[in-house]
Design a protein around this motif. Structure first.
Motif, short mmCIF file in Angstrom:
data_model
loop_
_atom_site.label_atom_id
_atom_site.label_comp_id
_atom_site.label_asym_id
_atom_site.label_seq_id
_atom_site.Cartn_x
_atom_site.Cartn_y
_atom_site.Cartn_z
N PRO A 97 -2.80 6.52 -12.62
CA PRO A 97 -2.01 7.03 -11.50
C PRO A 97 -2.07 6.16 -10.25
N LEU A 101 1.30 3.38 -8.21
CA LEU A 101 1.82 3.37 -6.84
C LEU A 101 2.15 1.97 -6.36
N ASP A 103 3.23 -1.88 -5.49
CA ASP A 103 4.41 -2.75 -5.48
C ASP A 103 4.43 -3.54 -6.78
N ASP A 133 6.07 12.16 -12.73
CA ASP A 133 5.33 12.48 -11.50
C ASP A 133 5.42 11.35 -10.48
N HIS A 134 5.49 10.13 -10.97
CA HIS A 134 5.51 8.97 -10.07
C HIS A 134 6.92 8.48 -9.76
N ARG B 48 1.01 14.92 -3.24
CA ARG B 48 1.54 15.92 -4.15
C ARG B 48 0.42 16.57 -4.96
N VAL B 67 -0.06 12.28 -9.82
CA VAL B 67 -0.15 11.38 -8.68
C VAL B 67 -1.54 11.58 -8.05
N PRO B 68 -2.27 10.50 -7.81
CA PRO B 68 -3.66 10.65 -7.36
C PRO B 68 -3.74 11.28 -5.98
N LEU B 75 -1.80 5.77 0.62
CA LEU B 75 -0.45 5.77 0.06
C LEU B 75 0.47 4.88 0.91
N ALA B 78 -0.18 1.28 0.16
CA ALA B 78 0.46 0.83 -1.08
C ALA B 78 1.96 0.63 -0.89
N ARG B 79 2.58 1.49 -0.09
CA ARG B 79 4.05 1.46 0.02
C ARG B 79 4.55 0.46 1.05
N ALA B 80 3.66 -0.10 1.83
CA ALA B 80 4.09 -0.98 2.93
C ALA B 80 4.96 -2.12 2.43
N GLY B 81 4.66 -2.62 1.24
CA GLY B 81 5.43 -3.74 0.72
C GLY B 81 6.89 -3.39 0.55
N ARG B 82 7.14 -2.23 -0.06
CA ARG B 82 8.53 -1.84 -0.31
C ARG B 82 9.27 -1.61 1.00
N ARG B 102 0.09 -3.72 6.85
CA ARG B 102 -1.14 -3.30 6.14
C ARG B 102 -2.38 -3.49 7.02
#
Lengths: 292, 279
Positions: A97, A101, A103, A133-134, B48, B67-68, B75, B78-82, B102
């Motif tokens: 999981p 997440l 990239d 879920d993802h 979630r 989802v962890p 989170l 991790a998403r900063a790149g996108r 980041r």
């Protein structure tokens, strides 16, 4: 024959098994993007830790290597069907999981069946749930042995899963399985190999019958007898058979971009090799090794 | 090098589109909020809940793999790149927008050394790079021994993005002389400009051992008929300078930086036996 405008996205290739010469030849043939699914290494893993090292390589070193050759690298992560049968490997499902997440992770995969065991049933269902879920699509391998029965069982599991067909790519299809796969509404993947799986001319015949919609072509090149330039060979065969450049672009670029783009994680803007960025502070070329 | 954090944030915000800027504000606010939570607190909102298991599955897959339940800042990290990758470039010298986002998130969240190590160990190449860049910015600072393990891990790679990030101000302040000298050589080997090294002039000044290593490397290159990296001379000049307060050291030797390269027609001159290089 390489047309200057041709752009190829290989949606399934195992670059950790390939050389830098392969990267250079792929770029010359038009490859600008690829997806590397996690899979079996040819030798059994014995613990989740080796999966994690592998995942880290797919998220770090391999994209770096690909970028040196002007190719955008992405990956799919999963517990592969073969190793789903080894209880020593199963705990990697608990680690997946947080990796999904990241990239660069554009799907859950390769999942599916190898020998169609109860353990494979479990891993497939659990990982389809993970993909849902993802909010990721799934790359589903269809078995090499007993393929038609394997596809039928795969489609049964997919119907019970929360994942919509348009978020599933069924891979390693051939003449015997393309009809049922197309009827399912899933995307259709074909692996072109030197001797086994599909070849470029058979692929062209399938394209004539089924058209280009939802069709993806890959080399699935790995550590075995395989050829990372097979995607370009299919493009050549399509043009020789009378398909238009736009058809080639649909199959070899737009379709994989549309499928994996559902992840929201695709990043296709990689500068060409030798561009100024490659000389930039953080993009030097250590693959030349400099004597290390 | 990264600018101080305030100007880093300002520079990033100017380059982000409105939606990404809103995300940055939220990410930094939630990171700062997470910072004040204790381990006993429940996971914050926005993560979630655990999903129900797929129907009909058997043991052991009846466990869930949802989802962890990560802190919100992780989170966002991790998403900063996108979210930030497409930010407009205003100059080639501006910090990478993903790196900047980041680093700002890490500064706001102030993870402990153990969390930082976990982020690095299981990070993508870009995430590892951000951890390395953040090391000198964290408050409280990370435990030096653990932070240096990350720096040394990066210096063992052949990824020039990681090597350059590892040799920032944190390494300049904390890395031991042996590792730091090998870092300099690694840059020359892998093509990372020495301008990437923080504190080069200060650390190289009067370092006779570094001068010896550089001269040996120049000798090896010329013996092979290869060019010597342009940066090597600069580092060598620095290394031959006396450190502040020191004069008359042998590092002031008038010896030229390195022998001239052999002509193409002549074989390389015989070289005296030399000790084997370090592995």
């Amino acid at each position: 024959m390489t047309r200057p405008t041709r752009r190829i996205f290989d949606p399934h290739i195992h670059m950790t098994s390939r050389t830098t010469d392969d990267y250079a030849a792929m770029y010359a043939s038009g490859v600008r993007a690829l997806v590397e699914p996690s899979f079996w290494l040819g030798q059994p893993r014995t613990s989740p830790a080796t999966f994690l090292d592998y995942f880290d390589a797919l998220l770090g070193w391999e994209p770096y290597r690909a970028a040196q050759y002007g190719i955008a690298h992405h990956c799919t992560l999963a517990l592969n069907p073969k190793e789903a049968n080894d209880p020593r490997c199963l705990p990697v499902l608990d680690e997946l999981p947080r990796y999904l997440l990241k990239d660069g992770v554009v799907a859950v995969g390769e999942i599916g069946y190898d020998s169609m065991t109860p353990a494979e049933d479990d891993a497939l269902a659990a990982q389809l749930q993970l993909a849902h879920d993802h909010e990721l699509p799934a790359l589903v391998h269809t078995p090499h042995r007993d393929k038609a029965a394997g596809l039928a069982r795969t489609l049964d599991v997919l119907r019970e899963s929360p994942l919509a067909p348009e978020r599933v790519l069924l891979d390693h299809l051939n003449e015997t399985t393309v009809g049922d796969a197309a009827d399912s509404g899933c995307w259709l993947g074909f692996s072109i190999y030197p001797d086994t799986k599909m070849d470029p001319d058979r692929m062209v015949r399938i394209l004539r019958v089924h058209g280009t919609e939802r069709v993806l072509v890959n080399s699935a090149a790995d550590w075995g007898h395989s050829d990372p330039l097979k995607t370009g060979h299919v493009a050549d065969a399509m043009l020789a058979a009378g398909f238009e450049d736009d058809d080639v672009d649909t199959v070899l670029w737009r379709n994989p971009v549309a499928f994996y783009g559902q992840s929201g994680h695709l990043h296709l803007d990689v500068p060409p090799p030798g561009a100024r960025e490659q000389q930039h502070l953080f993009q030097g070329n250590s693959i030349l090794r400099g004597g290390e | 090098m990264l600018t101080p954090l305030a100007s880093l944030r300002t520079g990033l915000e100017l380059r982000l589109a409105a939606e990404a800027r809103d995300w940055l504000h939220r990410a930094l606010a939630e990171a700062a909020d997470d910072r004040h939570r204790t381990d006993a607190d429940p996971p914050p909102a926005g993560v979630r809940p655990t999903a129900s298991p797929p129907s009909g599955t058997r043991t052991p897959a009846t466990r869930t793999h949802s989802v962890p339940r990560l802190p919100r800042w992780e989170l966002h990290f991790a998403r900063a790149g996108r979210i930030c990758r497409g930010a407009a470039a205003d100059s080639t010298d501006a910090p990478d927008p993903v790196d900047a986002a980041r680093v700002l998130i890490l500064h706001a969240a102030a993870p402990g050394t153990r969390e930082l190590t976990r982020l690095y160990r299981h990070g993508t190449g870009d995430e590892r790079r951000a951890v390395l860049l953040a090391l000198p910015q964290l408050d409280p600072p990370p435990e030096p021994a653990a932070a240096l393990e990350l720096v040394e891990d990066a210096l063992r790679t052949n990824d020039t993005r990681l090597i350059a990030a590892a040799l920032g101000p944190y390494a300049a302040a904390h890395l031991d002389a042996h590792q730091w000298r090998h870092g300099v050589l690694k840059c020359l080997f892998t093509g990372v400009p020495l301008a990437a090294l923080a504190g080069l002039a200060h650390r190289a000044s009067g370092d006779e051992e570094l001068a010896r290593m550089l001269e040996d490397y120049a000798h090896e290159r010329t013996a092979a008929g290869r060019s010597v990296p342009e940066d090597l001379d600069r580092a060598l000049r620095l290394a031959r300078l006396a450190a502040p307060g020191e004069t008359g050291k042998s590092s002031h030797s008038p010896r030229p930086p390195h022998p001239p390269p052999p002509s193409r027609s002549a074989p390389a001159p015989p070289t005296p036996p030399r000790p084997s290089p370090e592995p």
